[in-house]
Each structure stands twice: as C-alpha cells, then as structure tokens.
Design a protein around this motif. Structure first.
Motif, PDB file in Angstrom:
ATOM      1  N   VAL A   1      -4.588 -19.543  29.073  1.00 23.27           N
ATOM      2  CA  VAL A   1      -4.038 -18.197  29.048  1.00 23.27           C
ATOM      3  C   VAL A   1      -4.339 -17.567  30.402  1.00 23.27           C
ATOM      4  O   VAL A   1      -5.432 -17.051  30.635  1.00 23.27           O
ATOM      5  N   GLY A   2      -3.396 -17.643  31.326  1.00 21.94           N
ATOM      6  CA  GLY A   2      -3.664 -17.183  32.680  1.00 21.94           C
ATOM      7  C   GLY A   2      -4.810 -17.977  33.275  1.00 21.94           C
ATOM      8  O   GLY A   2      -4.802 -19.213  33.281  1.00 21.94           O
ATOM      9  N   ALA A   3      -5.839 -17.278  33.731  1.00 20.27           N
ATOM     10  CA  ALA A   3      -7.007 -17.941  34.315  1.00 20.27           C
ATOM     11  C   ALA A   3      -8.032 -18.338  33.265  1.00 20.27           C
ATOM     12  O   ALA A   3      -9.093 -18.872  33.596  1.00 20.27           O
ATOM     13  N   LEU A   4      -7.711 -18.097  31.988  1.00 19.71           N
ATOM     14  CA  LEU A   4      -8.632 -18.402  30.891  1.00 19.71           C
ATOM     15  C   LEU A   4      -8.293 -19.758  30.281  1.00 19.71           C
ATOM     16  O   LEU A   4      -7.148 -20.027  29.926  1.00 19.71           O
ATOM     17  N   ARG A   5      -9.301 -20.604  30.137  1.00 20.36           N
ATOM     18  CA  ARG A   5      -9.136 -21.942  29.565  1.00 20.36           C
ATOM     19  C   ARG A   5     -10.032 -22.043  28.339  1.00 20.36           C
ATOM     20  O   ARG A   5     -11.243 -21.846  28.426  1.00 20.36           O
ATOM     21  N   VAL A   6      -9.423 -22.321  27.198  1.00 25.11           N
ATOM     22  CA  VAL A   6     -10.157 -22.448  25.937  1.00 25.11           C
ATOM     23  C   VAL A   6     -10.050 -23.893  25.472  1.00 25.11           C
ATOM     24  O   VAL A   6      -8.990 -24.342  25.036  1.00 25.11           O
ATOM     25  N   ASP A   7     -11.150 -24.625  25.570  1.00 23.70           N
ATOM     26  CA  ASP A   7     -11.179 -26.040  25.204  1.00 23.70           C
ATOM     27  C   ASP A   7     -11.745 -26.162  23.794  1.00 23.70           C
ATOM     28  O   ASP A   7     -12.961 -26.097  23.584  1.00 23.70           O
ATOM     29  N   VAL A   8     -10.853 -26.312  22.818  1.00 22.39           N
ATOM     30  CA  VAL A   8     -11.274 -26.337  21.415  1.00 22.39           C
ATOM     31  C   VAL A   8     -12.090 -27.585  21.120  1.00 22.39           C
ATOM     32  O   VAL A   8     -13.074 -27.548  20.373  1.00 22.39           O
ATOM     33  N   GLY A   9     -11.718 -28.728  21.711  1.00 19.63           N
ATOM     34  CA  GLY A   9     -12.446 -29.966  21.462  1.00 19.63           C
ATOM     35  C   GLY A   9     -13.881 -29.897  21.936  1.00 19.63           C
ATOM     36  O   GLY A   9     -14.815 -30.299  21.224  1.00 19.63           O
ATOM     37  N   ALA A  10     -14.083 -29.386  23.146  1.00 17.44           N
ATOM     38  CA  ALA A  10     -15.430 -29.264  23.713  1.00 17.44           C
ATOM     39  C   ALA A  10     -16.111 -27.962  23.331  1.00 17.44           C
ATOM     40  O   ALA A  10     -17.293 -27.768  23.613  1.00 17.44           O
ATOM     41  N   ARG A  11     -15.354 -27.040  22.698  1.00 16.61           N
ATOM     42  CA  ARG A  11     -15.858 -25.710  22.334  1.00 16.61           C
ATOM     43  C   ARG A  11     -16.448 -25.015  23.555  1.00 16.61           C
ATOM     44  O   ARG A  11     -17.562 -24.505  23.542  1.00 16.61           O
ATOM     45  N   GLU A  12     -15.650 -24.980  24.619  1.00 16.62           N
ATOM     46  CA  GLU A  12     -16.041 -24.324  25.858  1.00 16.62           C
ATOM     47  C   GLU A  12     -14.930 -23.392  26.336  1.00 16.62           C
ATOM     48  O   GLU A  12     -13.748 -23.666  26.128  1.00 16.62           O
ATOM     49  N   THR A  13     -15.344 -22.316  26.982  1.00 13.77           N
ATOM     50  CA  THR A  13     -14.406 -21.347  27.541  1.00 13.77           C
ATOM     51  C   THR A  13     -14.726 -21.151  29.020  1.00 13.77           C
ATOM     52  O   THR A  13     -15.894 -20.983  29.385  1.00 13.77           O
ATOM     53  N   HIS A  14     -13.677 -21.210  29.853  1.00 16.04           N
ATOM     54  CA  HIS A  14     -13.857 -20.974  31.283  1.00 16.04           C
ATOM     55  C   HIS A  14     -12.865 -19.914  31.749  1.00 16.04           C
ATOM     56  O   HIS A  14     -11.699 -19.909  31.319  1.00 16.04           O
ATOM     57  N   LEU A  15     -13.326 -19.032  32.611  1.00 13.46           N
ATOM     58  CA  LEU A  15     -12.484 -18.000  33.208  1.00 13.46           C
ATOM     59  C   LEU A  15     -12.628 -18.093  34.720  1.00 13.46           C
ATOM     60  O   LEU A  15     -13.739 -17.983  35.242  1.00 13.46           O
ATOM     61  N   ASP A  16     -11.499 -18.343  35.398  1.00 17.33           N
ATOM     62  CA  ASP A  16     -11.523 -18.551  36.851  1.00 17.33           C
ATOM     63  C   ASP A  16     -12.509 -19.656  37.227  1.00 17.33           C
ATOM     64  O   ASP A  16     -13.208 -19.575  38.246  1.00 17.33           O
ATOM     65  N   GLY A  17     -12.578 -20.686  36.387  1.00 19.49           N
ATOM     66  CA  GLY A  17     -13.444 -21.821  36.659  1.00 19.49           C
ATOM     67  C   GLY A  17     -14.899 -21.615  36.297  1.00 19.49           C
ATOM     68  O   GLY A  17     -15.705 -22.553  36.393  1.00 19.49           O
ATOM     69  N   ARG A  18     -15.253 -20.429  35.851  1.00 18.30           N
ATOM     70  CA  ARG A  18     -16.641 -20.126  35.492  1.00 18.30           C
ATOM     71  C   ARG A  18     -16.779 -20.137  33.976  1.00 18.30           C
ATOM     72  O   ARG A  18     -15.983 -19.556  33.267  1.00 18.30           O
ATOM     73  N   ARG A  19     -17.815 -20.816  33.498  1.00 19.38           N
ATOM     74  CA  ARG A  19     -18.012 -20.908  32.053  1.00 19.38           C
ATOM     75  C   ARG A  19     -18.408 -19.549  31.472  1.00 19.38           C
ATOM     76  O   ARG A  19     -19.255 -18.845  32.034  1.00 19.38           O
ATOM     77  N   VAL A  20     -17.776 -19.197  30.367  1.00 21.53           N
ATOM     78  CA  VAL A  20     -18.090 -17.957  29.652  1.00 21.53           C
ATOM     79  C   VAL A  20     -18.874 -18.326  28.399  1.00 21.53           C
ATOM     80  O   VAL A  20     -18.395 -19.115  27.574  1.00 21.53           O
ATOM     81  N   GLU A  21     -20.067 -17.782  28.266  1.00 19.56           N
ATOM     82  CA  GLU A  21     -20.916 -18.105  27.122  1.00 19.56           C
ATOM     83  C   GLU A  21     -20.546 -17.230  25.934  1.00 19.56           C
ATOM     84  O   GLU A  21     -20.825 -16.032  25.919  1.00 19.56           O
ATOM     85  N   LEU A  22     -19.908 -17.827  24.948  1.00 19.60           N
ATOM     86  CA  LEU A  22     -19.542 -17.128  23.718  1.00 19.60           C
ATOM     87  C   LEU A  22     -20.379 -17.664  22.567  1.00 19.60           C
ATOM     88  O   LEU A  22     -20.734 -18.844  22.549  1.00 19.60           O
ATOM     89  N   THR A  23     -20.668 -16.802  21.599  1.00 17.11           N
ATOM     90  CA  THR A  23     -21.276 -17.298  20.376  1.00 17.11           C
ATOM     91  C   THR A  23     -20.229 -18.105  19.609  1.00 17.11           C
ATOM     92  O   THR A  23     -19.034 -18.072  19.919  1.00 17.11           O
ATOM     93  N   ARG A  24     -20.661 -18.826  18.590  1.00 18.86           N
ATOM     94  CA  ARG A  24     -19.712 -19.626  17.816  1.00 18.86           C
ATOM     95  C   ARG A  24     -18.626 -18.766  17.198  1.00 18.86           C
ATOM     96  O   ARG A  24     -17.449 -19.128  17.203  1.00 18.86           O
ATOM     97  N   THR A  25     -19.024 -17.625  16.664  1.00 18.09           N
ATOM     98  CA  THR A  25     -18.043 -16.744  16.032  1.00 18.09           C
ATOM     99  C   THR A  25     -17.055 -16.206  17.057  1.00 18.09           C
ATOM    100  O   THR A  25     -15.845 -16.167  16.811  1.00 18.09           O
ATOM    101  N   GLU A  26     -17.553 -15.786  18.204  1.00 14.28           N
ATOM    102  CA  GLU A  26     -16.677 -15.276  19.256  1.00 14.28           C
ATOM    103  C   GLU A  26     -15.698 -16.347  19.715  1.00 14.28           C
ATOM    104  O   GLU A  26     -14.499 -16.082  19.887  1.00 14.28           O
ATOM    105  N   PHE A  27     -16.205 -17.568  19.895  1.00 16.21           N
ATOM    106  CA  PHE A  27     -15.321 -18.653  20.324  1.00 16.21           C
ATOM    107  C   PHE A  27     -14.245 -18.918  19.275  1.00 16.21           C
ATOM    108  O   PHE A  27     -13.063 -19.097  19.606  1.00 16.21           O
ATOM    109  N   ASP A  28     -14.626 -18.959  18.016  1.00 17.12           N
ATOM    110  CA  ASP A  28     -13.667 -19.271  16.957  1.00 17.12           C
ATOM    111  C   ASP A  28     -12.568 -18.214  16.865  1.00 17.12           C
ATOM    112  O   ASP A  28     -11.403 -18.545  16.620  1.00 17.12           O
ATOM    113  N   ILE A  29     -12.926 -16.947  17.056  1.00 17.90           N
ATOM    114  CA  ILE A  29     -11.913 -15.894  17.027  1.00 17.90           C
ATOM    115  C   ILE A  29     -10.966 -16.040  18.212  1.00 17.90           C
ATOM    116  O   ILE A  29      -9.733 -15.961  18.064  1.00 17.90           O
TER     117      ILE A  29
END
Length: 240
Positions: A144-172
């Motif tokens: 989504v634009g500069a946002l990358r949501v990797d469901v398999g790895a359960r990781e989120t990156h914005l502009d190449g930088r990892r964003v630390e989300l809780t499990r609930t935040e990531f799932d939403i």
C-alpha cells in the motif's frame, strides 16, 4: 501459588493483581485450563517476572498501586508480544482507551466471570502466532504505497523500515490491506481478528486503529493508510 513443574510445551500465564484472592482465583482457572501460572501482586516486579517467565498471556490489573497496569503494559511492549488482557474496576471509556493504546489486546471490567475471562483468553490464543520455524509459503506481501504488509512473515515495513505492531494491530492492518477498496465494519473486523464468537464492546477496534495510525505516522486528519468511513467502519487507504 507455586505450580508443579509443567511440561516444556505447557502454555504459560502471568497474573498481575494486588488483590491476592482474585489473582489466586484467576490463576486457578488458568491452571485448570492447562497453564503453568505465576502470580504477581506488584507492578514493578511484574515486568521482571514476565521477562523471566516469557508467558503466552498476561492478565494485568489496570489499577495496581505504584506502577499501574498502563505503565506495566508499556514496559512489557518493549520486549514481548505476549497477549495482554487488562482487568479494570473502572468502566469509564478513558481507562479502556489508555490501557489498550499501550498494547493491551483485550480488557475485562470487574466484577467479571472467570469463565468469561477464560473465554477471552481462549479466543486470543486461537489466533496465529509468530513462530521461529520456517513457515510454509504464504501469500505475497501486500503493498500500500510505501507500506508493505507481509502476512506470511507477520512483518510490516514502511519506507523500508520495520514497524513494530502488536499481534492485534498487525491482524487489523492485514485484514484491511487484504481487502483494498472494501469498507469493513467494526463487527467485520472483530470477526476477522478475534473470531465470530467474541463478545464485548465493538469500539475496541477504534483504539487499535488509533494505535496503528500512530505507528504509521498518520493522524485522524491525515489518513494515508487506514481511512475512516463515517458511520460504517474502516478501509485501507492509498498510502498517499
């Protein structure tokens, strides 16, 4: 309560409440459900206990003397993504919002039924957990634009930088990103994240969305990634 040694694979829980009788009661229900339980009655000590025990779930009283549950949860989120269920004797929405905004996954208002609490814990533990094992090939990452949501790895990156989300935040965020252009109501998000059997206040979703926005650098006014559709729910934005 000092539980008997548990098998290595046993689930672990920490109960933090200065009401000793209540903590013992909750601990007993958790033990009967197969948890190895550690009780703690002090907020400052709780952080060290959780660091040592590395539990699957923490049942945490909001109104602890000294270091309260909000601050305990804030400290826990610096080193663990275990599930946190907040207990509060105050039903005012501000307490719930503050508690959840620092990373609690759910809350239960006192007085409560221990069976209700166990049902909430069970719902959380049925959700996917990050594993150190090599996962099977999953769906391609969502962009989504500069946002990358990797469901398999359960990781989120914005502009190449990892964003630390809780499990609930990531799932939403993943639920929204996987349905571009679709508006999801609070109830639909609860069904997708907590499951259709969850019972509670649908506004729980609003708090987690607020926290996701904060971590992605968004505000209620600038909604690049998670947009509010007034009177309906939320949808993923274009990332611009």
């Amino acid at each position: 309560m000092t539980p008997a040694p548990a098998p290595a694979a046993a689930r672990r829980a920490v109960v933090v409440d200065d009401e000793v009788a209540l903590a013992t009661l909750v601990g007993g229900y958790l033990e009967r459900d197969g948890f190895a339980v550690t009780l703690c009655h002090d907020g400052a000590q709780a952080v060290d206990v959780v660091r040592e025990v590395r539990p699957d779930v923490v049942v945490l009283d909001l109104g602890l003397p000294g270091v309260d549950g909000v601050e305990v949860c804030r400290r826990l989120r610096t080193f663990t993504d275990c599930y946190v269920v907040m207990l509060t004797a105050r039903a005012e929405e501000v307490d719930t919002l503050i508690g959840l905004s620092v990373g609690a996954d759910d809350y239960v208002t006192k007085p409560f039924s221990p069976r209700e609490l166990m049902a909430r814990v069970g719902v959380l533990l049925r959700r996917p957990r990050q594993s150190t094992a090599v996962p099977p090939a999953g769906p391609p990452p969502l962009q989504v634009g500069a946002l990358r949501v990797d469901v398999g790895a359960r990781e989120t990156h914005l502009d190449g930088r990892r964003v630390e989300l809780t499990r609930t935040e990531f799932d939403i965020l993943a639920a929204l990103a996987s349905r571009p252009g679709v508006v999801l109501s609070r109830r639909a998000l609860i069904d997708a994240v907590w499951g259709p059997g969850w019972v509670g206040d649908d506004h729980l979703v609003d708090v987690h969305v607020l926290h996701v926005r904060q971590k992605l650098g968004d505000t209620a006014k600038e909604q690049r990634f998670v947009r509010t559709v007034r009177g309906v729910g939320y949808r993923i934005g274009p990332g611009e």
